[in-house]
Design a protein around this motif. Sequence first.
Motif, short mmCIF file in Angstrom:
data_model
loop_
_atom_site.label_atom_id
_atom_site.label_comp_id
_atom_site.label_asym_id
_atom_site.label_seq_id
_atom_site.Cartn_x
_atom_site.Cartn_y
_atom_site.Cartn_z
N THR A 116 1.14 -1.58 -0.04
CA THR A 116 0.12 0.19 -0.02
C THR A 116 1.03 1.05 -0.03
N PHE A 117 2.07 1.25 0.43
CA PHE A 117 2.73 2.46 0.98
C PHE A 117 4.55 2.76 0.08
N ILE A 118 4.78 1.10 0.14
CA ILE A 118 6.35 1.30 -0.65
C ILE A 118 6.04 1.54 -1.93
N ILE A 119 5.51 0.92 -2.43
CA ILE A 119 5.40 0.93 -3.87
C ILE A 119 4.85 2.58 -4.60
N PRO A 120 3.81 2.71 -3.80
CA PRO A 120 3.68 4.42 -3.88
C PRO A 120 4.89 5.88 -3.75
N LEU A 121 5.44 4.94 -2.81
CA LEU A 121 5.71 6.21 -2.25
C LEU A 121 7.36 6.64 -2.88
N SER A 122 7.36 4.57 -3.00
CA SER A 122 8.80 4.39 -4.15
C SER A 122 8.79 5.33 -5.94
N LEU A 123 7.31 5.04 -6.54
CA LEU A 123 7.26 5.43 -7.45
C LEU A 123 7.14 7.42 -7.36
N LEU A 124 6.67 8.32 -6.04
CA LEU A 124 6.74 9.41 -5.98
C LEU A 124 7.60 9.62 -5.72
N ILE A 125 8.70 9.02 -5.40
CA ILE A 125 10.43 9.80 -4.83
C ILE A 125 10.90 9.97 -6.90
N PHE A 126 11.04 8.73 -7.62
CA PHE A 126 11.40 8.22 -8.34
C PHE A 126 10.60 9.82 -9.59
N ILE A 127 9.23 10.36 -9.55
CA ILE A 127 9.05 11.21 -10.09
C ILE A 127 9.77 12.69 -9.89
N VAL A 128 9.97 12.39 -8.24
CA VAL A 128 10.40 14.40 -7.61
C VAL A 128 11.66 14.44 -8.44
N MET A 129 12.68 12.62 -8.89
CA MET A 129 13.23 13.59 -9.34
C MET A 129 13.78 13.90 -10.16
N VAL A 130 12.81 12.57 -10.89
CA VAL A 130 13.26 13.18 -12.13
C VAL A 130 12.95 14.56 -12.74
N ALA A 131 11.33 15.13 -11.86
CA ALA A 131 11.33 16.63 -12.17
C ALA A 131 12.79 17.61 -11.81
N SER A 132 13.29 16.98 -11.01
CA SER A 132 14.51 17.92 -11.12
C SER A 132 15.60 18.16 -11.23
N PHE A 133 15.79 16.45 -12.56
CA PHE A 133 16.77 16.71 -13.45
C PHE A 133 15.80 17.76 -14.01
N ILE A 134 14.90 17.43 -14.46
CA ILE A 134 14.24 18.27 -16.34
C ILE A 134 14.35 19.73 -15.35
N TRP A 135 14.39 20.35 -13.72
CA TRP A 135 14.32 21.71 -13.92
C TRP A 135 15.54 22.16 -13.58
N PHE A 136 16.62 21.20 -13.03
CA PHE A 136 17.81 21.38 -13.15
C PHE A 136 18.58 21.52 -14.75
N MET A 137 18.33 21.45 -15.61
CA MET A 137 19.09 21.49 -17.06
C MET A 137 17.63 22.41 -17.26
N LEU A 138 17.17 22.69 -17.04
CA LEU A 138 16.53 24.36 -18.03
C LEU A 138 16.92 24.77 -17.01
N ARG A 139 16.78 25.08 -16.27
CA ARG A 139 18.26 26.44 -15.36
C ARG A 139 19.10 26.88 -16.41
N ARG A 140 20.19 25.27 -15.98
CA ARG A 140 21.48 25.38 -16.46
C ARG A 140 21.26 25.92 -18.43
#
Length: 336
Positions: free
Chosen positions: A264-288
């Motif tokens: 119930t929790f681990i799989i959705p939490l892992s998916l949320l962390i993955f989405i945040v990491m991808v969004a942060s990477f995209i934001w960093f690349m755009l800013r650079r």
Amino acid sequence: MALHLSVLLIFTGLTGIHSVTTVSKVSVKAGGSISIPCLYEPEYTHHVKYLCKGSNRGSRSCKVKTDQPDSSGKFSISDDKQQRIFTVTINNLMMDDTDYWCAVEINLNNSDVKLFQLSVTGGWPQLFVDHQEITGFNGEDVTIHGSYSNTGEIEWCRLGGSCVKEPSGSIDGTRVTINANVSNVFTVTMSGLRTESSGWYFCTKGLLQMPVHVTVKERPSTTTRRLTTFSPTAEPVNHTAVSAFGEPTTVQGGNHRASIYPLTFIIPLSLLIFIVMVASFIWFMLRRHKQTKAPASAATAVEEEVSYSAVEFKRKALVKVEAADEDVTYSTLALQ
């Protein structure tokens, strides 16, 4: 009056009339198993039921009772009091497993019995179905597949009820269609199933019958999510299906050990962390990319506004003037 009642009870026990109903003859394979349903009257609901073996009434012997299980494992018996049917199962069939009796105990001295015979063969049974147990859902269809090598008309009957002949008919409001267009193969389709359609049926071909139990349930909802917890000490679950030869096929599941929280929790939490990491990477690349583009644009603008010119320095030549001797006047100055 008492004598008349005793004679009536003895006569009923010997003839078995209006008491027990079952199939008459079933073709089975040696080494397999077979389940036989026995329907009884309402007044016998709470009476003891049992299975006997023997070619005649005088030589029959009891093999299993509802109040006395068989320790050898060859015979088993169960009683469905709601349907008023008790079912006997015979395992590891042998050539001498031929004559059996469904019996209902009336009192200590009398019982009602009904004979059924098994035709045990080492090869292909003359009449069989792929499964003796089949499940369907309310409002839907279910199809029974079978095969035969004997002659006769095919019928589909409810135990203790009516029958349908080829090609179609109705049993208790359920549509029945029999298809035997292919040689030695047939199908029986029950359409518009209802909860009341659950029970024992049998197909008939010539002198042979083959019983089939149909269970009708509500189809599980696909929109409802059910969470189940399993005990760490849960026992293995065995699922048994009877094959076309009457041989049980058992699928055994091991001990289930599970928890709601990982799913119930681990799989959705892992998916949320993955989405945040991808969004942060995209934001960093755009800013650079923006930071790199800004200096380059400023340099280009300055370069366009600057005008370049060449400065040339000229050095003046010194001119030496020499006076001519004739132009010079000399004088003497005396100081006193």
